[in-house]
Design an enzyme around this catalytic site. Structure first.
Site, PDB file in Angstrom:
ATOM      1  N   ARG A   6       0.787  -1.235   0.000  1.00 57.50           N
ATOM      2  CA  ARG A   6       0.000   0.000   0.000  1.00 57.50           C
ATOM      3  C   ARG A   6       0.816   1.281   0.000  1.00 57.50           C
ATOM      4  O   ARG A   6       0.270   2.353  -0.242  1.00 57.50           O
ATOM      5  CB  ARG A   6      -0.956  -0.012   1.205  1.00 57.50           C
ATOM      6  N   TYR A 128      -2.501 -18.578  12.981  1.00 50.41           N
ATOM      7  CA  TYR A 128      -3.656 -18.018  12.259  1.00 50.41           C
ATOM      8  C   TYR A 128      -4.819 -19.006  12.255  1.00 50.41           C
ATOM      9  O   TYR A 128      -5.974 -18.630  12.441  1.00 50.41           O
ATOM     10  CB  TYR A 128      -3.283 -17.619  10.828  1.00 50.41           C
TER      11      TYR A 128
HETATM   12  O1  CP3 Z   1       5.348  -8.477  -2.989  1.00 49.03           O
HETATM   13  C1  CP3 Z   1       5.590  -8.752  -1.828  1.00 49.03           C
HETATM   14  O2  CP3 Z   1       6.293  -8.039  -1.141  1.00 49.03           O
HETATM   15  C2  CP3 Z   1       5.011 -10.030  -1.224  1.00 49.03           C
HETATM   16  C3  CP3 Z   1       3.912  -9.711  -0.406  1.00 49.03           C
HETATM   17  C4  CP3 Z   1       3.502 -10.475   0.825  1.00 49.03           C
HETATM   18  C5  CP3 Z   1       2.170 -10.400   1.272  1.00 49.03           C
HETATM   19  N1  CP3 Z   1       2.042 -11.187   2.370  1.00 49.03           N
HETATM   20  C6  CP3 Z   1       1.063  -9.658   0.619  1.00 49.03           C
HETATM   21  C7  CP3 Z   1       0.185  -8.875   1.527  1.00 49.03           C
HETATM   22  C8  CP3 Z   1       4.207 -11.298   1.714  1.00 49.03           C
HETATM   23  C9  CP3 Z   1       5.678 -11.697   1.697  1.00 49.03           C
HETATM   24  C10 CP3 Z   1       3.266 -11.742   2.692  1.00 49.03           C
HETATM   25  C11 CP3 Z   1       3.580 -12.661   3.807  1.00 49.03           C
HETATM   26  C12 CP3 Z   1       2.750 -12.561   5.013  1.00 49.03           C
HETATM   27  N2  CP3 Z   1       1.395 -12.526   5.093  1.00 49.03           N
HETATM   28  C13 CP3 Z   1       3.257 -12.593   6.317  1.00 49.03           C
HETATM   29  C14 CP3 Z   1       4.703 -12.765   6.675  1.00 49.03           C
HETATM   30  C15 CP3 Z   1       5.453 -11.507   6.490  1.00 49.03           C
HETATM   31  C16 CP3 Z   1       5.362 -10.569   7.664  1.00 49.03           C
HETATM   32  O3  CP3 Z   1       4.985  -9.418   7.413  1.00 49.03           O
HETATM   33  O4  CP3 Z   1       5.708 -10.972   8.757  1.00 49.03           O
HETATM   34  C17 CP3 Z   1       2.165 -12.515   7.202  1.00 49.03           C
HETATM   35  C18 CP3 Z   1       2.222 -12.476   8.696  1.00 49.03           C
HETATM   36  C19 CP3 Z   1       0.984 -12.480   6.405  1.00 49.03           C
HETATM   37  C20 CP3 Z   1      -0.432 -12.435   6.865  1.00 49.03           C
HETATM   38  C21 CP3 Z   1      -1.048 -11.123   6.558  1.00 49.03           C
HETATM   39  N3  CP3 Z   1      -1.325 -10.666   5.276  1.00 49.03           N
HETATM   40  C22 CP3 Z   1      -1.492 -10.140   7.468  1.00 49.03           C
HETATM   41  C23 CP3 Z   1      -1.339 -10.213   8.972  1.00 49.03           C
HETATM   42  C24 CP3 Z   1      -2.056  -9.095   6.710  1.00 49.03           C
HETATM   43  C25 CP3 Z   1      -2.807  -7.869   7.203  1.00 49.03           C
HETATM   44  C26 CP3 Z   1      -1.920  -6.846   7.809  1.00 49.03           C
HETATM   45  C27 CP3 Z   1      -1.813  -5.637   6.935  1.00 49.03           C
HETATM   46  O5  CP3 Z   1      -0.680  -5.177   6.735  1.00 49.03           O
HETATM   47  O6  CP3 Z   1      -2.847  -5.170   6.487  1.00 49.03           O
HETATM   48  C28 CP3 Z   1      -1.894  -9.413   5.350  1.00 49.03           C
HETATM   49  C29 CP3 Z   1      -2.314  -8.579   4.218  1.00 49.03           C
HETATM   50  C30 CP3 Z   1      -1.307  -8.401   3.127  1.00 49.03           C
HETATM   51  N4  CP3 Z   1      -0.615  -9.400   2.506  1.00 49.03           N
HETATM   52  C31 CP3 Z   1      -0.960  -7.164   2.526  1.00 49.03           C
HETATM   53  C32 CP3 Z   1      -0.020  -7.454   1.500  1.00 49.03           C
HETATM   54  C33 CP3 Z   1       0.637  -6.513   0.537  1.00 49.03           C
HETATM   55  C34 CP3 Z   1      -1.548  -5.818   2.932  1.00 49.03           C
HETATM   56  C35 CP3 Z   1      -2.043  -4.979   1.801  1.00 49.03           C
HETATM   57  C36 CP3 Z   1      -3.473  -5.066   1.401  1.00 49.03           C
HETATM   58  O7  CP3 Z   1      -4.407  -5.206   2.212  1.00 49.03           O
HETATM   59  O8  CP3 Z   1      -3.695  -4.877   0.181  1.00 49.03           O
END
Ligand code: CP3
Length: 325
Positions: A6, A128
């Site tokens: 984002r 999760y």
């Molecule tokens: O291109 C990249 O960089 C890869 C993107 C990526 C995402 N998730 C997409 C995403 C990666 C490497 C992950 C891994 C992931 N997902 C982790 C491990 C990495 C870390 O940060 O520790 C975890 C814990 C998750 C689970 C997850 N996904 C959560 C807890 C959330 C919500 C929190 C938030 O930031 O809103 C997500 C959503 C998520 N996954 C987003 C992205 C880019 C947020 C953006 C959106 O809502 O569009």
């Protein structure tokens, strides 16, 4: 780390039209989002755009991302009988859209930068599935872990196989390295890590090492808040150990040991401040690495959505300027 997201206007504009799961499940869109940071920022690798939770669905655990709340699981696993219902699946069949995205991204990158694939590790995935979403205490997860240790170990054994199957399939599809995210495992003390997690995460790395194709790519093992358990994380496996931003890099490397590479560990929130502070904090990380081979400069966790993209661009340029001969 999460690299796309984002903080980039082009990502936000795609997200106005598509949900996060749509982006992950549509290979053309996942390819486009993976390439967004590569076009704008001087990074040395691409990270597959996907999410760590995608394997939950084929395991029989339904979930969605809820605006402002993060992931929400429909029916969290709360009893040992729930854990026993989870099934192994073939990622080529049920996560084929991720593997198709890997093939498309590899073609598009055409060797310009390597592509990193990833999956969640047993503790983080289990948390999760059991908590049903974000947690700060991991109370349900730990209640099951301590209260039903046999069911816990069977479940984590299954998770390890599922994750290893998935990572091997990603390497076969074309990723050049794999990262295992145990983002929330810092919630465990060292003794509990050894008892409840280490054998399962070790199984993932040993299956990768034993696989003729997957053994050709480097592995990265990362968690947050792991300062007290870096030695245990190293023992579980990974050619490269990821350090979060809380432990100074030289101290983290001393705990990990000089026979492993380290990835990290600029505090991602420093990117919210002015450039002179970003560069000073970067100098500090680089000084602690002191030019030793085996340091991969990175953030100590993901970029916050409010981070100015110009700061990320300036950081990547600065690191290259300081480290390229
Ligand atoms: O291109 C990249 O960089 C890869 C993107 C990526 C995402 N998730 C997409 C995403 C990666 C490497 C992950 C891994 C992931 N997902 C982790 C491990 C990495 C870390 O940060 O520790 C975890 C814990 C998750 C689970 C997850 N996904 C959560 C807890 C959330 C919500 C929190 C938030 O930031 O809103 C997500 C959503 C998520 N996954 C987003 C992205 C880019 C947020 C953006 C959106 O809502 O569009």
């Amino acid at each position: 780390m999460r690299q796309a997201g984002r903080y980039m206007a082009e990502y936000r504009s795609l997200r106005e039209r598509y949900s996060l799961l749509d982006l992950c499940r549509t290979p053309d869109l996942a390819t486009e989002v993976t390439l967004q940071p590569i076009r704008r920022i001087d990074v040395d690798a691409a990270i597959l755009f996907s999410d760590l939770l995608l394997p939950l669905e084929p395991m029989g655990i339904r979930f969605d991302f809820v605006e402002g709340e993060g992931p929400v699981v429909d029916e969290p696993l709360r009893h040992d009988a729930d854990l026993a219902r989870v099934r192994r699946f073939d990622p080529r069949d049920r996560l084929g859209y991720v593997l198709e995205a890997v093939r498309q991204i590899s073609r598009a990158l055409d060797g310009r930068v390597p592509l990193i694939g990833f999956a969640g590790a047993p503790f983080t995935l289990a948390s999760y599935a059991i908590e049903g979403g974000h947690s700060s205490s991991f109370a349900h997860t730990k209640a099951l872990m301590y209260g039903a240790p046999e069911a816990w170990h069977r479940f984590c054994d299954l998770l390890a196989d599922i994750i290893a199957d998935y990572l091997i399939a990603q390497v076969e599809a074309g990723v050049d390295a794999v990262q295992v995210f145990d983002s929330w495992v810092g919630a465990l003390n060292a003794a509990d890590y050894r008892e409840f997690i280490l054998p399962h995460t070790r199984r993932i790395f040993s299956r990768l090492a034993d696989d003729p194709v997957a053994s050709r790519v480097p592995t990265i093992h990362f968690g947050v808040g792991t300062g007290a358990i870096l030695g245990e994380i190293r023992d579980a496996g990974g050619d490269v150990i990821g350090a979060d931003w809380r432990t100074p890099l030289d101290e983290a490397w001393a705990r990990i040991g000089s026979d492993r590479a380290i990835q990290g560990n600029l505090d991602p929130t420093v990117l919210l401040g002015p450039l002179d502070r970003i560069f000073a904090a970067t100098d500090d990380v680089l000084a602690r690495a002191s030019g030793r081979p085996g340091h991969i400069f990175n953030l100590g966790h993901g970029i916050l959505p409010s981070t100015p993209v110009e700061h990320v661009q300036a950081l990547a340029r600065y690191v290259h300027q300081k480290t390229r001969g």
